[in-house]
Design an enzyme around this catalytic site. Structure first.
Site, mmCIF file in Angstrom:
data_model
loop_
_atom_site.group_PDB
_atom_site.id
_atom_site.type_symbol
_atom_site.label_atom_id
_atom_site.label_comp_id
_atom_site.label_asym_id
_atom_site.label_seq_id
_atom_site.Cartn_x
_atom_site.Cartn_y
_atom_site.Cartn_z
ATOM 1 N N HIS A 46 5.191 -38.398 -14.749
ATOM 2 C CA HIS A 46 4.732 -37.128 -15.341
ATOM 3 C C HIS A 46 4.930 -35.953 -14.382
ATOM 4 C CE1 HIS A 46 2.522 -39.446 -18.400
ATOM 5 N NE2 HIS A 46 1.936 -40.144 -17.441
ATOM 6 N N ASP A 47 4.172 -35.987 -13.289
ATOM 7 C CA ASP A 47 4.081 -34.798 -12.433
ATOM 8 C C ASP A 47 5.388 -34.433 -11.712
ATOM 9 O OD1 ASP A 47 1.472 -34.557 -13.257
ATOM 10 O OD2 ASP A 47 0.635 -35.601 -11.523
#
Ligand code: BDR
Ligand code: CA
Length: 313
Positions: free
Chosen positions: A243-244
């Site tokens: 995600h990040d």
């Protein structure tokens, strides 16, 4: 071009750790002014510990780590040990950090840095709940016009939710903070689950991290080994969604991503859909566009970039 100045606001988290490592690997393109920590995946003392572990793993104890808000603006903290493990950074065995935590509160650091730097030259990169960012905007509304852009991981439209049927974790934990940020009028780019669920670590991609043979490469492989079991069980996916790191990869190679500039509102009232990012992807309202909502990624290009850059550390 001079390196882009950023503040990473984070709740590490294995995927936060990879996002930070990617930023640290690219000093010619990204200058990290500081890491600010927030309560999210695990409580604040652990996210602050983990941020320092990541800096030490990369040999970058010169980066300031500032501890921020230990709870959402008006709610009890919800954490995600079921995804990230008890420490938030389960997987690799890494030493306890020895570098100091910066004395200033993260919110004060954000406000003072933005006031000090020339207007429009600092990008904020939130990788967790938006509590620190919203608190800074509430405390010092003048900083809004000084922010170049906010590139954040949070929300979902087609993927709907991961912590509830309709909400993504970062937004769900502090929906009031997210509402403040999305209504701020600041330029916002969003990496929702719609794109991060396409940034999946496969066995080959993880083998490539491990094959770097460096402490960073091996640690990243072990982080994703741990992190992937949750998504494999839940979604039947091939591996962990990074995600990040989509946030920091976007800063380095924006052409890997595509999306739409649309209206995004945050649900703060309904018990059923609390924290939902109501994204007008199809343009069915006349609500004003306030965010670029990313929907697609060149996943092979993303992993090639990540592996190549992590090799530098
Ligand atoms: C987001 O929530 C956290 O668990 C991850 O670190 C990521 O920032 C994904 O929903
Ligand atoms: Ca995170």
């Amino acid at each position: 071009m001079p390196a882009r100045k950023i503040i990473i606001d984070t709740d590490p988290g294995q995927d936060d750790a990879v996002a930070i490592l990617l930023a640290l690997s690219s000093p010619e393109q990204i200058e990290i002014l500081g890491l600010t920590t927030v309560a999210g995946n695990v409580p604040l003392d652990l996210t602050t510990r983990n941020a320092r572990i990541v800096c030490e793993l990369a040999g970058r104890t010169d980066v300031g780590v500032y501890a921020g808000c230990d709870r959402p603006l008006g709610r009890d903290l919800v954490t995600a040990e079921h995804v990230h493990g008890k420490t938030g950074l389960d997987g690799p065995k890494l030493p306890e950090p020895t570098m100091e935590i910066a004395p200033e509160h993260a919110v004060d650091f954000i406000v003072e840095t933005l006031r000090k730097e020339p207007a429009g030259t600092v990008t904020l990169c939130p990788l967790g709940p938006l509590t620190n960012i919203a608190t800074a905007l509430q405390k010092a509304p003048d900083i809004g016009e000084k922010i170049q852009e906010i590139v954040l991981m949070g929300g979902a439209y087609f993927e709907v939710g991961n912590i509830t049927p309709t909400a993504e974790f970062n937004i769900y934990v502090d929906p009031e903070a997210a509402d403040i940020v999305f209504k701020s009028g600041i330029k916002i780019t969003v990496m929702p689950l719609d794109v991060t669920h396409k940034a999946l670590v496969t066995k080959e991609r993880n083998d490539a991290f491990r094959a770097l043979g460096t402490p960073v490469g091996v640690a990243v492989a072990e982080m994703t080994d741990f992190f992937e079991r949750f998504d494999k069980e839940k979604y039947g996916s091939t591996g962990a969604p990074l995600h990040d790191p989509c946030v920091t990869a976007y800063l380095l190679q924006p052409e890997l991503f595509s999306g739409r500039h649309i209206n995004v509102e945050i649900e703060t009232v309904s018990e059923l859909t609390l924290g939902m990012t109501v994204a007008d992807w199809w343009g069915v309202t006349d609500r004003k566009a306030n965010a670029t909502f990313i929907g697609d990624i060149d996943a092979d290009g993303f992993f090639a970039l990540l592996t190549e850059r992590l090799a530098r550390l």
